[in-house]
Write an enzyme that holds these catalytic residues in place. Structure first.
Site: not given
Ligand code: CP
Ligand code: NVA
Length: 321
Positions: A110, A137, A140, A231, A271, A299
């Site tokens: 990440r 992502h 997701q 989102d 998400c 997930r």
């Molecule tokens: N949807 C998602 O990726 O959640 P987190 O940021 O909690 O991992």
């Molecule tokens: N768009 C959001 C998604 C979090 C799962 C972010 O990148 O913070």
């Protein structure tokens, strides 16, 4: 040759949905559904295997679903917290990747910048999985398709509306619909449209799949969709002027009026994490049309299916999934 069909001579990665073909996505969804129904046939499938999670941003769902999922398949997980010091600060990104390749079987990342995934995967001898970057992502999106399928909506024919910011989650959804077929209305203010590069990739894929991807700022485009997806308005680590951005997005809140405009059939997707009272109201997030917890649950199943396909394709093949 596609990602999941390559021999061990080539290392396979999932950095974005475009790395998968339609048939690979459908196979992952079938495997995930099998694994959700009964994990016993897969118990121990990843015994003696190790997974590293390398995270530059906070996480609840992604971290726990990868850790719990991999452990349930018999493997061990090592979490490397890079929220304070970025990957590549202590030693180069490439040196980190080459070292990890000598000890572990896959690396889940990440990161703040998608470019890091590109650099890391270019020298990694083991699969690299994108667990969220500023641009994509993919895990997701796979979970989203699986959740829709569990609610009786054929992922290849889904009719969806994205409402809000054209961000990383939106990009992966665009690539997923473009690859499989179906229809996606991306409804954003003009200043929050998805990336042109993603739209170009999607257009080429949609030409083959028959998908329709439309960008508009007109909220009435939600009429008749199977689901509205939103989102947060400001993503983790995003620069710019968050207050101005939120002001431009305020009309794009998903609330009872917008769900009514979509129609009684429309489900609600997010998400998570959600900012209640901003992009979605609490009554919709917690209401009967919300499938957000199913998305979260899936997930783990889709990621397990992906890890199995990457690390134990023999098992997926033997079970004739
Ligand atoms: N949807 C998602 O990726 O959640 P987190 O940021 O909690 O991992
Ligand atoms: N768009 C959001 C998604 C979090 C799962 C972010 O990148 O913070």
């Amino acid at each position: 040759m596609t990602m999941l069909e390559r021999s061990s001579l080539a290392t396979r990665h999932l950095l974005q949905i475009r790395d998968l073909t339609a048939s690979e996505i459908l196979r992952l969804l079938r495997t995930a559904s099998h694994m959700r129904g009964d994990l016993k046939p897969f118990a121990g499938a990843l015994a003696q295997r190790s997974l590293v999670l390398l995270f530059e941003k906070p996480s609840l769902r992604t971290r726990v679903s990868f850790e719990a999922g991999f452990q349930r398949l018999g493997g061990g997980v090592i979490f490397l917290d890079h929220t304070a010091s970025r990957i590549g600060e202590r030693e180069s990104v490439e040196d980190t990747a080459r070292n990890l390749s000598r000890w572990v079987d896959a690396v889940v990342i990440r990161c703040v910048s998608h470019g890091l995934l590109t650099r890391f995967s270019a020298v990694s001898d083991v699969p690299v999985i994108n667990a969220l970057s500023d641009l994509h992502h993919p895990c997701q999106a796979l979970a989203d398709l699986a959740a829709l399928s569990a609610h009786g909506i054929d992922p290849s024919q889904a009719n969806l509306a994205w409402v809000g910011d054209g961000n990383n989650v939106c990009h992966s959804l665009i690539e997923a619909v473009a690859t499989l077929g179906g229809r996606l209305q991306v409804i954003t203010p003009k200043t929050c449209r998805p990336s042109d590069e993603v739209l170009q990739v999607a257009a080429a894929r949609a030409f083959r799949s028959g998908a329709t991807i439309t960008c508009t700022d007109d909220l009435t485009a939600v009429e008749g969709v199977d689901a509205i997806y939103t989102d947060v308005w400001v993503s983790m680590g995003e620069g710019g002027d968050p207050a101005a951005k939120m002001e431009s997005l305020r009309p794009y809140q998903v609330n009872a009026a917008l769900m009514d405009c979509a129609g009684p059939q429309a489900l609600f997707m997010h998400c998570l994490p959600a900012h209640r009272g901003e992009e979605v109201t609490t009554d919709i997030l917690d209401g009967p049309r919300s499938i957000t917890l199913d998305q979260a649950e899936f997930r783990m199943h889709v990621q397990n299916a992906l890890l199995l396909s990457l690390l134990r394709p023999d098992i997926v093949h033997t079970k004739q999934i």
